[in-house]
Scaffold this motif. Structure first.
Motif, PDB file in Angstrom:
ATOM      1  N   LEU A  34       0.519  -1.929  -7.844  1.00 40.79           N
ATOM      2  CA  LEU A  34       1.602  -1.838  -6.780  1.00 40.79           C
ATOM      3  C   LEU A  34       2.889  -1.553  -7.035  1.00 40.79           C
ATOM      4  O   LEU A  34       3.832  -0.901  -6.273  1.00 40.79           O
ATOM      5  CB  LEU A  34       1.426  -3.119  -6.092  1.00 40.79           C
ATOM      6  N   LYS A  35       3.286  -1.902  -8.009  1.00 40.30           N
ATOM      7  CA  LYS A  35       4.896  -1.572  -8.547  1.00 40.30           C
ATOM      8  C   LYS A  35       5.050  -0.199  -8.861  1.00 40.30           C
ATOM      9  O   LYS A  35       5.818   0.542  -8.045  1.00 40.30           O
ATOM     10  CB  LYS A  35       5.235  -2.340  -9.901  1.00 40.30           C
ATOM     11  N   THR A  36       4.210   0.736  -9.411  1.00 39.16           N
ATOM     12  CA  THR A  36       4.369   2.203  -9.351  1.00 39.16           C
ATOM     13  C   THR A  36       4.321   2.846  -8.049  1.00 39.16           C
ATOM     14  O   THR A  36       5.076   3.827  -7.824  1.00 39.16           O
ATOM     15  CB  THR A  36       3.361   2.755 -10.607  1.00 39.16           C
ATOM     16  N   GLN A  37       3.259   2.351  -6.974  1.00 37.23           N
ATOM     17  CA  GLN A  37       3.270   2.904  -5.851  1.00 37.23           C
ATOM     18  C   GLN A  37       4.685   2.610  -5.230  1.00 37.23           C
ATOM     19  O   GLN A  37       4.956   3.554  -4.334  1.00 37.23           O
ATOM     20  CB  GLN A  37       1.887   2.063  -4.877  1.00 37.23           C
ATOM     21  N   ILE A  38       5.219   1.424  -5.164  1.00 41.14           N
ATOM     22  CA  ILE A  38       6.493   1.185  -4.277  1.00 41.14           C
ATOM     23  C   ILE A  38       7.443   1.747  -4.945  1.00 41.14           C
ATOM     24  O   ILE A  38       8.369   2.516  -4.308  1.00 41.14           O
ATOM     25  CB  ILE A  38       6.715  -0.336  -4.659  1.00 41.14           C
ATOM     26  N   GLU A  39       7.586   2.081  -6.298  1.00 43.55           N
ATOM     27  CA  GLU A  39       8.739   2.828  -6.871  1.00 43.55           C
ATOM     28  C   GLU A  39       8.625   4.210  -6.724  1.00 43.55           C
ATOM     29  O   GLU A  39       9.536   5.146  -6.520  1.00 43.55           O
ATOM     30  CB  GLU A  39       8.633   2.563  -8.116  1.00 43.55           C
ATOM     31  N   SER A  40       7.398   4.634  -6.709  1.00 40.63           N
ATOM     32  CA  SER A  40       7.260   6.255  -6.136  1.00 40.63           C
ATOM     33  C   SER A  40       7.307   6.425  -4.580  1.00 40.63           C
ATOM     34  O   SER A  40       7.323   7.605  -4.281  1.00 40.63           O
ATOM     35  CB  SER A  40       5.882   6.825  -6.713  1.00 40.63           C
ATOM     36  N   TYR A  57       3.637   3.852  -1.608  1.00 39.05           N
ATOM     37  CA  TYR A  57       3.042   2.586  -0.915  1.00 39.05           C
ATOM     38  C   TYR A  57       2.981   2.391   0.676  1.00 39.05           C
ATOM     39  O   TYR A  57       4.150   2.706   1.314  1.00 39.05           O
ATOM     40  CB  TYR A  57       3.467   1.013  -1.471  1.00 39.05           C
ATOM     41  N   LYS A  58       1.854   2.263   1.143  1.00 44.94           N
ATOM     42  CA  LYS A  58       1.884   2.324   2.776  1.00 44.94           C
ATOM     43  C   LYS A  58       1.212   0.912   3.192  1.00 44.94           C
ATOM     44  O   LYS A  58       0.192   0.348   2.748  1.00 44.94           O
ATOM     45  CB  LYS A  58       0.948   3.331   3.292  1.00 44.94           C
ATOM     46  N   VAL A  59       1.917   0.270   4.219  1.00 46.40           N
ATOM     47  CA  VAL A  59       1.673  -1.062   4.752  1.00 46.40           C
ATOM     48  C   VAL A  59       0.853  -0.723   5.788  1.00 46.40           C
ATOM     49  O   VAL A  59       1.168  -0.074   6.794  1.00 46.40           O
ATOM     50  CB  VAL A  59       3.028  -1.955   4.899  1.00 46.40           C
ATOM     51  N   GLU A  60      -0.303  -1.439   5.781  1.00 47.15           N
ATOM     52  CA  GLU A  60      -1.163  -1.432   7.001  1.00 47.15           C
ATOM     53  C   GLU A  60      -1.014  -2.759   7.918  1.00 47.15           C
ATOM     54  O   GLU A  60      -1.552  -3.770   7.569  1.00 47.15           O
ATOM     55  CB  GLU A  60      -2.824  -1.446   6.537  1.00 47.15           C
ATOM     56  N   PRO A  61      -0.233  -2.665   9.074  1.00 50.56           N
ATOM     57  CA  PRO A  61       0.125  -3.737   9.837  1.00 50.56           C
ATOM     58  C   PRO A  61      -1.197  -4.487  10.296  1.00 50.56           C
ATOM     59  O   PRO A  61      -0.831  -5.614  10.446  1.00 50.56           O
ATOM     60  CB  PRO A  61       0.915  -2.973  11.037  1.00 50.56           C
TER      61      PRO A  61
END
Length: 87
Positions: A61-67, A70-74
Motif C-alpha cells: 500500500l505504501k508503494t502504491q500511494i507513493e507512486s 492507489y485508488k480508493v473504492e468509495p
C-alpha cells in the motif's frame, strides 16, 4: 609502667583494607543474575505469519500511494465503515 606486646599480631590497616576489597570482589563474582526464557515466551516473541502478511500488505500500500497508483473504492470503504460501527 611498661606494656610488652605478647602474642599480638601486627596490624597493617592497608593490608586489612586490601583484604576487604578482595573479599568484596569475590562476593560480587559469586552473585550473578540468571535469566531463563521459557519456550512459550520464545514462541510468543517470534513473528507470526499474520504479522508478516500484514507487514507485506502495508508495504504494498505504501508503494502504491507513493507512486500514485492507489485508488480508493468509495462503495467498499462505506460498507466497511458501516460494518465496523455496527459492532
Amino acid at each position: 609502667m611498661k606494656i610488652n606486646k605478647i602474642n599480638i599480631p601486627p596490624v597493617n590497616p592497608y593490608r586489612t583494607n586490601q583484604l576487604k576489597a578482595e573479599q568484596a570482589k569475590e562476593q560480587a563474582k559469586i552473585k550473578t543474575d540468571k535469566l531463563e526464557i521459557s519456550s512459550e515466551a520464545k514462541q510468543l516473541s517470534e513473528t507470526s505469519p499474520i504479522t508478516t502478511e500484514r507487514n507485506e500488505r502495508v508495504q504494498q500500500l505504501k508503494t502504491q500511494i507513493e507512486s500514485g497508483n492507489y485508488k480508493v473504492e468509495p462503495e467498499k470503504l462505506a460498507a466497511n465503515l458501516i460494518k465496523h460501527f455496527k459492532r
